[in-house]
Design an enzyme around this catalytic site. Structure first.
Site: not given
Ligand SMILES: *[C@@H]1O[C@H](CO)[C@@H](O)[C@H](O)[C@H]1NC(C)=O
Ligand SMILES: *[C@@H]1O[C@H](CO)[C@@H](O)[C@H](O)[C@H]1NC(C)=O
Ligand SMILES: *[C@@H]1O[C@H](CO)[C@@H](O)[C@H](O)[C@H]1NC(C)=O
Ligand SMILES: *[C@@H]1O[C@H](CO)[C@@H](O)[C@H](O)[C@H]1NC(C)=O
Length: 243
Positions: A140, A224
């Site tokens: 990631e 986020e």
């Protein structure tokens, strides 16, 4: 995503412009070459609400907004509302010639003491196909365009003053579930980002021992939130790859 919660289901709702999503896992699939998803995976760690609105989409261009307000557990991510390209994937890193991206965004409202990032989440693996944060994920890669409040990427800082694509980054690295997270981190606020992602892939291959035979499985872009409230408006976003 900063923490490991796997998402396998998404509610599909019909596509139309200026459509607003409110449910935890609501998505608009096929908005131009993207899926827009709310992905409120961490909502149970907080109290609040969030909605995401598709403003427009055409081919590789998309514009959307995410309006959120969250309280409690200031170190827990509440969601990753994001757009995911349906076309920029399934190719080996070594076969990608260009990967231009543009992201122009702003918080049109923002509370004091907000804790949130605005970031790309790019997934690779040994299989050509892999859902983000799945058993097929090897890496990631995050590219942070905003770090608001005292938050930080997964792992620890392993390098500073790394020049990639004309920006100065810290590199953070650490494990999450079955994959490695490598983050390009800056405390600068980058609200108009226009780069070629191959500059990042080249650095990862040359300097972080990432295999060039890894497949690009997904490119996501979103926010986020931890705590506070904001309305994130992306007026222009695009990503594509050429081989
Ligand atoms: C995408 O946006 C760019 C820059 O504004 C524009 O040149 C291009 O025609 C747009 N493409 C589509 C498919 O809308
Ligand atoms: C964002 O949501 C809040 C609370 O749900 C609402 O009061 C506000 O008007 C919304 N802002 C925008 C720009 O949509
Ligand atoms: C993992 O890769 C296999 C083989 O390519 C594929 O069939 C499967 O759908 C992938 N699983 C996920 C969760 O992406
Ligand atoms: C990556 O590694 C190469 C070879 O060791 C080095 O010359 C280069 O400066 C490194 N790049 C960055 C951005 O650190």
């Amino acid at each position: 995503m900063l923490l490991s919660i796997l998402l396998t289901t998404a509610m599909v709702v019909s596509t139309s412009n200026a459509q607003t999503l409110t449910g935890q896992y609501d998505c608009i699939k096929g908005a131009g070459n993207y899926d827009l998803c709310q992905n409120l995976w961490g909502k149970s760690s907080g109290v609040g609400s969030q909605s995401s609105t598709l403003i427009s989409a055409s081919g590789d261009n998309i514009s959307w907004s995410t309006n959120w307000t969250w309280a409690n557990n200031e170190n827990s991510v509440k969601s990753y509302a994001n757009v995911e390209s349906t076309t920029a994937k399934g190719v080996k890193l070594s076969d990608i010639k260009t990967a231009p991206t543009t992201w122009v965004w702003d918080h049109t409202t923002q509370s004091d003491g907000i804790r949130a990032d605005v970031a790309y989440d790019i997934w690779t693996g040994v299989q050509s196909v892999g859902a983000p944060a799945s058993a097929n994920s090897s890496y990631e890669f995050m590219i942070w365009l905003a770090k608001l409040g005292g938050i930080q990427p997964v792992g620890s800082r392993i390098a500073s003053n790394v020049q990639v694509a004309g920006y100065n980054w810290e590199i953070w690295r650490g494990p999450n579930t079955n994959w490695q997270v490598i983050s390009f981190f800056t405390t600068d606020l980058i609200k108009n980002f226009q780069v070629d992602l191959t500059d990042f892939f080249d650095y990862l291959i040359a300097n972080q021992s990432v295999s060039s035979s890894q497949y690009l499985q997904s490119i996501q872009a979103g926010t986020e939130p931890f705590t506070g409230s904001a309305n994130l408006v992306t007026s222009q976003y695009s990503v594509s790859i050429t081989t």
